[in-house]
Enzyme design. Structure first.
Site, PDB file in Angstrom:
ATOM      1  CB  CYS A 115      24.266 -21.986   6.275  1.00 20.58           C
ATOM      2  SG  CYS A 115      23.683 -21.245   8.065  1.00 20.58           S
ATOM      3  CB  SER A 119      23.282 -27.008   7.775  1.00 20.30           C
ATOM      4  OG  SER A 119      22.072 -27.202   8.775  1.00 20.30           O
TER       5      SER A 119
END
Lengths: 209, 94
Positions: A115, A119
């Protein structure tokens, strides 16, 4: 916690890990105030938050290993998993996961998940992500030089392998379906699950017998 | 109604509005191919501010790494995929 500090001097702080009953930090105070307000205004309930924490903390890569072991053993389940991840996971009694997409490794293709914006991670299945997954270093580099990053994880891919990086930029969460080591065909699911580590599910490792 | 179909070529808009968004900078202006319709989702630009969100389709879009990074080192078939909101995508002639 004691260790030597020959090379640098820092009397201003110690290296003791945070203790549960330490005085609250600025961010803990902020979280507490926000949480109390949300409960007071009826946006969430204390019991709802508690249950969510319980689910998150009980999720673990073992769930992912179970999913993969089933997919390796049951072609119909594998087909459902690749088409509709959340339905497949629900059929094993896990979830709800939100939109969940599973990407398949093949002899020609290797997948890896990141990502870049924050995250995002399939926490409701796999639990909390490892620290490196949230690091700027991993997030910035794996989209730009995935082969170099994977080599640092000990995974050298052939030039012929197609590398696909999935960046979890919206509400969809990803997991990798690793390739089954050929010599494990016919193994019982429980034994197969033992081969599948967290990193196999992120794509920074491959399953080995 | 979904604006794009699997296989359509799209270019990511280069806007840089002063708002919360979920379109990574490294993909703006790049051309990719629609791989999967992920279904309808509320816009992050609305949700982040507590507004009732406008809803649109999110697509998984695949980009050739060599298109995204001119200095890319790796195979010509290597790709990066991201989930992008339809209001960030324009159709690109194929």
């Amino acid at each position: 916690m004691s260790h030597d500090h020959d090379d640098h001097d820092h009397d201003d702080h110690d290296h003791r890990p945070p203790q549960p009953d330490d005085p609250v930090s600025r961010y803990e105070a902020l979280e507490q105030a926000l949480r109390e307000l949300l409960i007071e205004k009826g946006v969430v309930t204390a019991d709802g938050l508690r249950r969510t924490m319980e689910v998150l903390e009980s999720a673990s890569p073992e769930n992912g290993a179970r999913i993969v072991a089933r997919a390796w053993s049951d072609p119909a389940f594998k087909e459902l998993l690749l088409q509709d991840g959340q339905a497949a996971v629900a059929s094993l009694g896990m979830g709800p996961t939100g939109r969940f997409v599973v990407v398949e490794n093949t002899p020609e293709r290797h997948n890896v998940i990141v990502c870049t914006l924050c995250s995002c991670y399939p926490r409701f299945v796999l639990g909390f992500p490892p620290a490196w997954y949230k690091s700027r270093d991993y997030r910035a580099r794996v989209v730009h030089e995935p082969r170099a990053v994977l080599a640092e994880f000990g995974l050298k891919l052939s030039d012929d392998t197609e590398v696909v990086v999935s960046d979890s930029t919206a509400e969809i969460r990803y997991m990798v379906l690793p390739q089954q080591p050929p010599e494990t065909k016919g193994w019982p699911e429980e034994k197969l699950a033992g081969l599948i580590t967290r990193d196999c599910l992120i794509g920074t490792a491959v399953a080995r017998a | 109604m979904a604006a794009f179909r699997v296989g359509d070529r799209v270019r990511v808009r280069t806007n840089d509005p002063p708002t919360h968004m979920r379109t990574p900078a490294f993909l703006r202006g790049k051309v990719g191919v629609i791989e999967r319709d992920q279904g309808p989702f509320g816009r992050p630009e609305d949700l982040a501010y507590g507004r009732a969100p406008r809803v649109g389709t999110v697509y998984r879009v695949r980009f050739r790494q060599r298109e995204v990074w001119p200095d890319y080192r790796g195979g010509p078939r290597d790709t990066v995929a991201a989930d992008l909101f339809e209001h960030w995508l324009d159709r690109e002639a194929s």
